[in-house]
Write an enzyme that holds these catalytic residues in place. Structure first.
Site, PDB file in Angstrom:
ATOM      1  NE  ARG A  42      35.249   0.347  99.843  1.00  0.00           N
ATOM      2  CZ  ARG A  42      35.879  -0.808  99.777  1.00  0.00           C
ATOM      3  NH1 ARG A  42      35.543  -1.791 100.612  1.00  0.00           N
ATOM      4  NH2 ARG A  42      36.824  -1.010  98.886  1.00  0.00           N
TER       5      ARG A  42
ATOM      6  CE  LYS B  62      53.085 -10.940  91.068  1.00  0.00           C
ATOM      7  NZ  LYS B  62      52.141 -12.042  91.299  1.00  0.00           N
TER       8      LYS B  62
ATOM      9  N   GLY C  43      43.621   0.177  94.600  1.00  0.00           N
ATOM     10  CA  GLY C  43      43.652   0.041  96.051  1.00  0.00           C
ATOM     11  C   GLY C  43      44.827   0.711  96.735  1.00  0.00           C
TER      12      GLY C  43
ATOM     13  N   GLY D 210      39.357  -3.227  91.916  1.00  0.00           N
ATOM     14  CA  GLY D 210      39.212  -4.079  90.731  1.00  0.00           C
ATOM     15  C   GLY D 210      38.290  -3.466  89.680  1.00  0.00           C
TER      16      GLY D 210
HETATM   17  P1  ADP Z   1      47.098  -0.716  93.063  1.00  0.00           P
HETATM   18  O1  ADP Z   1      46.381  -1.434  94.184  1.00  0.00           O
HETATM   19  O2  ADP Z   1      47.238   0.753  93.333  1.00  0.00           O
HETATM   20  O3  ADP Z   1      46.486  -1.021  91.721  1.00  0.00           O
HETATM   21  P2  ADP Z   1      49.070  -2.809  92.887  1.00  0.00           P
HETATM   22  O4  ADP Z   1      48.169  -3.700  93.661  1.00  0.00           O
HETATM   23  O5  ADP Z   1      49.307  -3.123  91.464  1.00  0.00           O
HETATM   24  O6  ADP Z   1      48.583  -1.273  93.022  1.00  0.00           O
HETATM   25  O7  ADP Z   1      50.519  -2.800  93.542  1.00  0.00           O
HETATM   26  C1  ADP Z   1      50.760  -2.349  94.840  1.00  0.00           C
HETATM   27  C2  ADP Z   1      51.962  -3.013  95.430  1.00  0.00           C
HETATM   28  O8  ADP Z   1      53.085  -2.925  94.578  1.00  0.00           O
HETATM   29  C3  ADP Z   1      52.353  -2.356  96.716  1.00  0.00           C
HETATM   30  O9  ADP Z   1      52.003  -3.193  97.781  1.00  0.00           O
HETATM   31  C4  ADP Z   1      53.877  -2.192  96.587  1.00  0.00           C
HETATM   32  O10 ADP Z   1      54.578  -2.627  97.715  1.00  0.00           O
HETATM   33  C5  ADP Z   1      54.218  -3.037  95.390  1.00  0.00           C
HETATM   34  N1  ADP Z   1      55.443  -2.563  94.715  1.00  0.00           N
HETATM   35  C6  ADP Z   1      55.659  -1.352  94.181  1.00  0.00           C
HETATM   36  N2  ADP Z   1      56.918  -1.248  93.708  1.00  0.00           N
HETATM   37  C7  ADP Z   1      57.524  -2.436  93.945  1.00  0.00           C
HETATM   38  C8  ADP Z   1      58.839  -2.951  93.712  1.00  0.00           C
HETATM   39  N3  ADP Z   1      59.765  -2.212  93.124  1.00  0.00           N
HETATM   40  N4  ADP Z   1      59.084  -4.207  94.114  1.00  0.00           N
HETATM   41  C9  ADP Z   1      58.148  -4.956  94.716  1.00  0.00           C
HETATM   42  N5  ADP Z   1      56.887  -4.526  94.967  1.00  0.00           N
HETATM   43  C10 ADP Z   1      56.567  -3.279  94.596  1.00  0.00           C
HETATM   44 MG    MG Z   2      46.363  -3.513  94.731  1.00  0.00          MG
END
Ligand code: ADP
Ligand code: MG
Length: 397
Positions: free
Chosen positions: A38, A199, A352, A375
């Site tokens: 950063r 989710k 993230g 975010g």
């Molecule tokens: P980002 O930070 O890239 O926006 P998210 O915070 O939405 O992504 O999600 C990241 C998390 O989703 C990871 O820690 C990963 O372990 C989890 N994840 C991905 N696929 C699955 C799954 N099939 N079941 C449970 N958790 C999952």
């Molecule tokens: Mg995340």
């Protein structure tokens, strides 16, 4: 309309307050900066201002001190690292407003750099108190926001100060806004979004916004489970949000109406427990046995997603395809990252964990844009106007 940047203003000999995102991880024992990504990301703006003779007054938060002084969250280690990167001294003071800050500003010569203390030591920062914002702004004649990662917060140093000073984007902020807005408003087509992560509920607004923009929507990760359930499949013990089945159905029907191709996993890697050494195997998405859980997309899905991505000119990726923190369930995420790295297309990575996955693989340099906001990036992709962006000056040309 274009957001004005530091290139649009004469900064020579003038004090410029720059909000940067120096919220870096510190080593618990040594208090050294563990990852300076950063700090590096802010260097183009800082160097530009130095080279153009500005008095550069930097301001950042670090961690969550919640309006109180927390010794462990002082910015001294950041000043040290920044000074090494710049190859010039960075004066660090123990305050962000008040007599110490005023005196330090008055002593500055053009081209010098001053780092104020952690701005979240002051309760007025997060409450966006106008008096605090006015006090902070009194240090400078120009305000620059280069903290894209904090631009979704309306705090004194990200939003309030712009009431009192002309506000411009820094070069990192400019790059982020340009890359993300081009994808959303004028992408080279076909345009695909790959959306994963844990989710549906976290990303519902992103999905709703993107389904109106893209040609193809590829869904993986934990959130795909809710779509599979909505399609009538059994998902065993997988992470699933039964209360979001309607939302998933709505996305599917909107995709259908708009002629957007929506791809779900054809096959999945299942595990008998949520752990790194679980027993695992790939099965068709229609055949997830009771007691098992989906932790990654399967090889056929990787193949079909890859084929689809290879015909695209723009790809936006947010959210891992599986629990990539466990090597056994990282293959889907890794494969998609490798496909994107090879594409002759505009590739944008945001979020993230997605960014962490790409960085772990050393593939960041092979992408067109890796967003520095978590975010903030998600809110941008939801189509929201970020408060820290909304206050920046714009021009017609
Ligand atoms: P980002 O930070 O890239 O926006 P998210 O915070 O939405 O992504 O999600 C990241 C998390 O989703 C990871 O820690 C990963 O372990 C989890 N994840 C991905 N696929 C699955 C799954 N099939 N079941 C449970 N958790 C999952
Ligand atoms: Mg995340």
């Amino acid at each position: 309309m274009r957001t004005e940047t530091i290139r649009d203003v004469d900064v020579k000999s003038r004090p410029v307050l720059v909000r940067v995102d120096f919220n870096v991880p510190l080593d618990k024992q040594t208090r050294q900066v563990m990852d300076d990504t950063r700090i590096r990301a802010a260097l183009p703006t800082i160097r530009y201002l130095i080279d153009h003779g500005a008095k550069v007054i930097l301001c950042s938060h670090l961690g969550r001190p919640d309006g109180k002084i927390v010794e462990a969250l002082r910015l001294d280690p950041v000043a040290k690292r920044l000074s090494e990167l710049l190859g010039q001294p960075v004066k660090k003071i123990g305050a962000a407003v008040g007599p110490e800050a005023q005196a330090a500003e008055q002593a500055m010569k053009p081209g010098e750099v001053l780092l104020l203390e952690n701005i979240r030591f002051y309760p007025g920062e997060e409450s966006n108190d106008p008096d605090f914002a006015r006090e902070l702004s009194s240090l400078a004649q120009i305000y620059v926001n280069d903290a894209f990662g904090t631009a979704h917060r309306a705090h004194a140093s990200t939003e309030g100060v712009a009431t009192f000073l002309p506000a411009y984007a820094g070069l990192l902020m400019e790059k982020e806004i340009e890359a993300l807005s081009r994808a959303l408003t004028n992408p080279a087509r076909p345009f695909a979004a790959v959306i994963g992560g844990a989710k549906v509920s976290d990303k519902i607004k992103v999905l709703q916004h993107l389904v109106d923009k893209v040609d193809t929507l590829l869904i993986g990760g934990g959130m795909a489970n809710t779509f599979l359930l909505a399609d009538g499949y059994q998902v065993g013990d997988s992470l699933v949000e039964s209360d979001r089945v309607d939302a998933a159905l709505d996305i599917m029907s909107r995709a259908n109406q708009r002629g957007v191709k929506l791809l779900l996993p054809k096959d999945v890697v299942i595990a008998d427990s949520f752990s790194a050494d679980a027993v695992s195997r790939a099965v068709p998405a229609t055949q997830v046995p009771n007691g098992w859980r989906i932790l990654d997309i399967g090889p056929e899905t990787v193949e079909s997603f890859s084929q689809e991505l290879k015909r695209c000119q723009t790809v936006l990726w947010n959210g891992p395809m599986g629990v990539f923190e466990f090597p056994r369930f990282a293959e889907g995420t890794r494969s998609i990252a490798r496909v994107l790295a090879e594409l002759n297309a505009t590739t944008i990575i945001g979020g993230g964990e997605s960014v962490a996955a790409v960085e772990q693989l050393g593939l960041s340099d092979r992408m067109t844009h890796v967003s520095t906001g978590g975010g903030a990036t998600l809110e941008f992709l939801e189509g929201r106007v970020l408060p820290g962006v909304a206050v920046l000056r714009t021009t017609k040309n």
